[in-house]
Design an enzyme around this catalytic site. Structure first.
Site, PDB file in Angstrom:
ATOM      1  N   GLY A   2     -14.407  44.214   4.618  1.00 38.56           N
ATOM      2  CA  GLY A   2     -15.393  43.988   5.670  1.00 38.56           C
ATOM      3  C   GLY A   2     -15.732  45.286   6.385  1.00 38.56           C
ATOM      4  N   GLY A   3     -15.705  46.374   5.645  1.00 40.20           N
ATOM      5  CA  GLY A   3     -15.895  47.693   6.238  1.00 40.20           C
ATOM      6  C   GLY A   3     -17.295  47.999   6.709  1.00 40.20           C
ATOM      7  N   ARG A   4     -18.252  47.135   6.399  1.00 40.21           N
ATOM      8  CA  ARG A   4     -19.624  47.362   6.874  1.00 40.21           C
ATOM      9  C   ARG A   4     -19.999  46.419   8.009  1.00 40.21           C
ATOM     10  NH1 ARG A   4     -21.496  51.678   6.689  1.00 40.21           N
ATOM     11  NH2 ARG A   4     -23.676  51.046   6.394  1.00 40.21           N
ATOM     12  N   GLY A   5     -19.056  45.592   8.446  1.00 42.81           N
ATOM     13  CA  GLY A   5     -19.295  44.755   9.610  1.00 42.81           C
ATOM     14  C   GLY A   5     -19.163  45.569  10.886  1.00 42.81           C
ATOM     15  N   PHE A   6     -19.323  44.908  12.015  1.00 42.25           N
ATOM     16  CA  PHE A   6     -19.294  45.614  13.299  1.00 42.25           C
ATOM     17  C   PHE A   6     -17.960  46.335  13.514  1.00 42.25           C
ATOM     18  CE2 PHE A   6     -17.975  45.101  17.830  1.00 42.25           C
ATOM     19  CZ  PHE A   6     -18.676  46.183  18.320  1.00 42.25           C
ATOM     20  N   LYS A  32      -9.687  30.596  11.899  1.00 43.18           N
ATOM     21  CA  LYS A  32      -9.042  31.889  12.133  1.00 43.18           C
ATOM     22  C   LYS A  32      -7.530  31.719  12.288  1.00 43.18           C
ATOM     23  CE  LYS A  32     -11.551  35.771  12.631  1.00 43.18           C
ATOM     24  NZ  LYS A  32     -11.141  37.115  12.178  1.00 43.18           N
TER      25      LYS A  32
END
Length: 580
Positions: free
Chosen positions: A17-21, A165
């Site tokens: 998820g390295g391109r998420g916020f 979660k």
């Protein structure tokens, strides 16, 4: 020689998820350190780089310090390929999810966590750090004051995402020390920062729509917030602690905040101030908001609407009305965490970026507040509309207060209408006469004289008034002539129904009718404008239900009547045969 040594000591990490916020923030912080080779794994559509904002990542890609991997957490082979040969995996939010799709959310969050755990064990990854949320211990029903890691998961969650979660976090913590894999989870509270895509955009659009002026609950509830860069810093601190195989860290979860709790509505006020809007000031009971939300949900379900996201609204009401503060002593002691960006600095940076966030937010795509509403068109889009729709709260309140005083003077004071009018005119006469004889300047205060033109009526206004009266008269005469001809049945029913309702109104107390009309005028129009689509939908559902009930009743009556007539005819025939 030193650069060569640093290069040899570099370790490979993977940011899922390295391109998420949050993923972007962590990637940049890792690349700022000299001892990391970073693999950025995310969905293919998210891997496109922005030439201005991703310059550091572009340089790292060119030098070989970074690489990008397409990733679908439901595709085990892609996970395996991305993490093979790495020593640590940072598991961030892989992608933005549609909260109304339970199956997809479950598969990506829970099943995705299972796939990541299995891939880490098979690839002999040493450390797995999961970005969880403080919401996993919050059921929305009770306050949390300085809560620590001893808090357990609630039996029931009001928010689906918090439930999922919590399941993913439990799976990752349970996998600790299996096949040499060490795990831990971080629980940040109310993440914010430039580019954040959930909390801040929601508040921005609530402020722009005018709804943020309503404080849900007492407004005294405290909340912990966490700046995004502090979350990234906490992940690196956790990795270093796990690297030393600390028993106090492995298999544990830690709360992460800015260590500066503040009132939730003070944070909303910061956003209001930065956008130039009015601060929250009107307190509304949380229970009332909850009932309204349930009604809106019911209407949308009847309409089959997919644009309304009930879980987002529920979660916002819970967060906005409850105290949620957390104790970060365990994170400070065991992983060495302390904020690197203060609350004041983080808030300043975030508020500067709000214009871009407001334009690009998920919520703005489904809400346009610039379009003229139907009620505004009905009221004529003039000064009356501005007053009744509370465009200028100060001006509307003055008009409302003036009308309330007049209502009291004429109807509630106990005097007759004529005596009230006479006393009011006498009071106005005394005020005007006193204003006329008073000195133009008293103790440095200048009184402006009322010019004669102020009381004059222009010829244009007189002509317009006369023309309006003539139009109303002629229109009434045309209706009377139409009724006299006996051809326009629709007009007849309109007049008859109107006169009937007028009769019902006049049967009631005139004082009560005028009082209700006054309150209705200053509340109903405003409420309708805010919930226009919901109210229209509710009326549509109600109308269709009544129409369906009438149709069903008519069919049943016709069927019963037909059956009765058949039986009656049969009875008559049998009686005739018997007589013969």
């Amino acid at each position: 020689m030193e650069d060569r040594l640093t290069e040899l000591n570099r370790r490979t990490c993977v940011v899922l998820g390295g391109r998420g916020f949050l993923g972007r923030s962590l990637v940049l912080r890792l690349l700022a350190l000299p001892n990391w080779i970073v693999r950025v794994a995310d969905s293919p559509r998210s891997l496109h780089l922005h030439p201005l904002h991703d310059s550091l990542l572009s340089q790292a890609l060119s030098s070989g310090r970074a690489s990008c991997y397409p990733l679908d957490v439901l595709d085990y082979s892609q996970i395996f390929q991305a993490i093979e040969g790495s020593s640590v995996v940072f598991y961030m939010d892989v992608s933005d999810l549609q909260r109304d799709d339970f199956y997809k959310c479950y598969m990506i969050i829970v099943q995705g966590a299972k796939n990541v755990i299995n891939a880490c064990r098979e690839c002999k990854v040493r450390r797995l750090i999961y970005n969880s949320s403080a919401d996993v211990v919050f059921n929305g029903l009770h306050d949390i004051n300085n809560g620590d890691e001893s808090l357990t998961y609630p039996w029931k969650f009001e928010d689906m995402m918090s439930d999922l979660k919590a399941q993913a976090e439990a799976l990752i913590l349970f996998a600790n020390n299996i096949d040499g894999l060490l795990t831990c989870a971080l629980r940040p509270s109310n993440i914010f920062g430039p580019g954040e895509t959930q909390l801040v955009p929601l508040l921005v659009n609530l402020v722009k729509s005018g709804w943020a002026k309503f404080i849900i609950g007492s407004g005294e509830n405290m909340s912990d917030f966490t700046y995004a860069e502090n979350v990234s810093h906490a992940h690196i601190c956790a990795e270093e602690a796990l690297d030393f195989r600390m028993v106090s860290v492995a298999g544990k979860a830690f709360f992460i905040t800015n260590l500066e709790p503040m009132k939730f509505w003070d944070f909303v006020s910061l956003i209001s101030d930065s956008l130039g809007y009015q601060r929250p000031l009107i307190k509304v009971p949380a229970r009332m908001v909850w009932y309204i939300l349930l009604l809106v949900k019911w209407v949308h379900e009847k309409l089959g609407s997919r644009k309304y996201n009930h879980s987002v609204s529920v979660h916002y009401i819970q967060v906005a009305s409850r105290t949620r503060t957390f104790n970060c002593a365990a994170a400070q002691k065991h992983i060495g965490y302390s904020p690197v960006v203060s609350m004041e600095e983080g808030a300043t940076l975030t508020m500067k970026s709000l214009s871009n966030v407001a334009e690009d937010s998920y919520y703005a795509r489904y809400n346009s507040f610039n379009e003229q509403s139907k009620i505004e068109k009905l009221l004529g889009s003039g000064e009356v509309a501005d007053i009744l729709l509370w465009r200028d709260e100060k001006k509307t309140f003055i008009y409302f207060l003036s009308l309330v005083l007049l209502f009291y003077w004429f109807f509630l004071s106990g005097r007759t209408f004529m005596s009230s009018a006479a006393k009011l005119l006498l009071l106005i006469n005394v005020i005007l006469f006193g204003y006329g004889i008073v000195s133009s300047k008293i103790v440095a205060i200048t009184f402006q004289r009322i010019p004669p033109s102020c009381c004059e009526v222009s010829e244009t206004a007189v002509k317009y008034s006369v023309a309006t009266l003539a139009y109303i008269w002629n229109n009434g005469i045309q209706h009377i002539q139409s009724l006299a001809q006996g051809e326009d049945w629709r007009n007849f029913f309109k007049v008859a129904v109107s006169l009937y309702f007028l009769r019902l109104i006049l049967l009631q107390s005139l004082t009560a009718v005028i009082g209700v009309a006054l309150v209705f005028s200053f509340t109903a129009f405003f409420v309708y404008e805010q919930y226009e689509s919901e109210i229209d939908g509710f009326v549509k559902v109600l109308f269709n239900s009544i129409k369906g009930s009438v149709g069903l009743l008519t069919r049943n009556l016709l069927a019963s009547l037909s059956s009765f007539l058949r039986n009656y005819n049969s009875f008559l025939r049998n009686k005739g045969h018997a007589a013969l």
